[in-house]
Structure formats: C-alpha cells, structure tokens
Enzyme design. Sequence first.
Site, PDB file in Angstrom:
ATOM      1  N   LYS A   1      44.562  46.883  10.875  1.00 36.49           N
ATOM      2  CA  LYS A   1      43.606  46.069  11.626  1.00 36.49           C
ATOM      3  C   LYS A   1      43.422  46.741  12.979  1.00 36.49           C
ATOM      4  O   LYS A   1      44.388  47.194  13.590  1.00 36.49           O
ATOM      5  CB  LYS A   1      44.108  44.642  11.834  1.00 36.49           C
ATOM      6  CG  LYS A   1      44.096  43.809  10.573  1.00 36.49           C
ATOM      7  CD  LYS A   1      44.542  42.391  10.853  1.00 36.49           C
ATOM      8  CE  LYS A   1      44.601  41.584   9.563  1.00 36.49           C
ATOM      9  NZ  LYS A   1      45.127  40.222   9.826  1.00 36.49           N
ATOM     10  N   GLU A   2      42.169  46.809  13.421  1.00 35.51           N
ATOM     11  CA  GLU A   2      41.886  47.368  14.723  1.00 35.51           C
ATOM     12  C   GLU A   2      41.083  46.370  15.536  1.00 35.51           C
ATOM     13  O   GLU A   2      40.356  45.547  14.982  1.00 35.51           O
ATOM     14  CB  GLU A   2      41.165  48.713  14.630  1.00 35.51           C
ATOM     15  CG  GLU A   2      39.785  48.652  14.058  1.00 35.51           C
ATOM     16  CD  GLU A   2      39.104  50.021  13.971  1.00 35.51           C
ATOM     17  OE1 GLU A   2      39.780  51.067  14.023  1.00 35.51           O
ATOM     18  OE2 GLU A   2      37.875  50.029  13.855  1.00 35.51           O
TER      19      GLU A   2
ATOM     20  N   LYS B   1      32.692  53.540  22.714  1.00 37.48           N
ATOM     21  CA  LYS B   1      33.366  52.455  21.997  1.00 37.48           C
ATOM     22  C   LYS B   1      34.793  52.889  21.708  1.00 37.48           C
ATOM     23  O   LYS B   1      35.020  54.018  21.282  1.00 37.48           O
ATOM     24  CB  LYS B   1      32.644  52.133  20.687  1.00 37.48           C
ATOM     25  CG  LYS B   1      33.314  51.005  19.894  1.00 37.48           C
ATOM     26  CD  LYS B   1      32.438  50.465  18.799  1.00 37.48           C
ATOM     27  CE  LYS B   1      32.526  51.247  17.537  1.00 37.48           C
ATOM     28  NZ  LYS B   1      31.777  50.642  16.432  1.00 37.48           N
TER      29      LYS B   1
ATOM     30  N   TYR C   1      46.344  49.834   4.736  1.00 37.85           N
ATOM     31  CA  TYR C   1      45.365  49.142   5.583  1.00 37.85           C
ATOM     32  C   TYR C   1      45.819  49.203   7.031  1.00 37.85           C
ATOM     33  O   TYR C   1      46.959  49.522   7.340  1.00 37.85           O
ATOM     34  CB  TYR C   1      45.216  47.671   5.165  1.00 37.85           C
ATOM     35  CG  TYR C   1      46.236  46.778   5.835  1.00 37.85           C
ATOM     36  CD1 TYR C   1      45.911  46.061   6.988  1.00 37.85           C
ATOM     37  CD2 TYR C   1      47.542  46.691   5.365  1.00 37.85           C
ATOM     38  CE1 TYR C   1      46.858  45.270   7.625  1.00 37.85           C
ATOM     39  CE2 TYR C   1      48.486  45.914   5.995  1.00 37.85           C
ATOM     40  CZ  TYR C   1      48.141  45.206   7.125  1.00 37.85           C
ATOM     41  OH  TYR C   1      49.072  44.442   7.768  1.00 37.85           O
TER      42      TYR C   1
END
Length: 155
Positions: free
Chosen positions: A66-67, A79, A64
């Site tokens: 997280k961004e 973006k 995994y």
Amino acid sequence: MFGTLSEEVEVKVSADKAWQVYGTLKLGDLAAKYIVDGLEVIEGDGGVGTIVKITFKPGSGISYYKEKFTTVDNERRVKEAEIIEGGYLDFGFTLYRVRFEVKDNPNDEPGSSCLMKTTIEYDVKEEDAANASLATIDPFVALMKVANEHLLCST
C-alpha cells in the site's frame, strides 16, 4: 543505509499533457492494465493522502504493498508516494518513496516534448542492508514506457 535510483526519459508530448497521466490516478490505471496484477484505491481521489493497494503478479517477489500519496504538486508537476504497508517494508526497508517529475524539455520547441523523471529514495535498516539490492527502478521504467506509449497514441 540510504540510497537513490533515478531514470529520465524524453516524451514527445507537452509537459501539461504528460502530467494529466502522471499526476493522476490514470497512471495507476495503466499500471493495472499492463504491469501489475491489480490496483485498488483504498482512500482518496488521487490527491495528497490517497492510499492505493498495488497487487503484483505471481513470481515478482512482492505480493502487494500500500502506498500513500504524500505530494501532488500540480504547479511544479511533482508527485510522491511512500509505501506504508507490505512490499519493501517486509524486507527491512524503513522508507521507500517514489517521485515522478514532469518538466518542459529545454532542448526542444516549447510544448513539443517534456522530460519525465522517476526517482526512488529508500532507507534500509543496517541489519537488513543486504536487502538494499532489492530496490530497483526497473518496474517504474516499464511503467514510464507504457505511459509514454499511451501518451503518444492519444495525441
């Protein structure tokens, strides 16, 4: 050790229509449906500061990450997101940034197609320089293919 990777593809929809997917959380929904094991919005609504947790399918090498969305420019249709936990950071990367850009296609009739560009920028600690080979644009190329098919089917 700093590096960049990028890929650009043409999509036969207007840039505005493509941005409705690429500039929002809809892109993550498509990724969760077809490419990754799961996507959870930890904080935010898709704008700057939004944090998402992306869980990968077993065997992908990364469990995994997280961004955090650091740029969501609706006018320029750009973006950017940076990994803030897990993933490549666990392999000595100090920066892993993904940028999506949607531009009008200058070689086509206005509004009939656009160019979708994905760029990865990364930096790896010198002692982990061998891990730079882990950086790949392939998952984002796969995501662009899924998103583009979605866009073409929804016209």
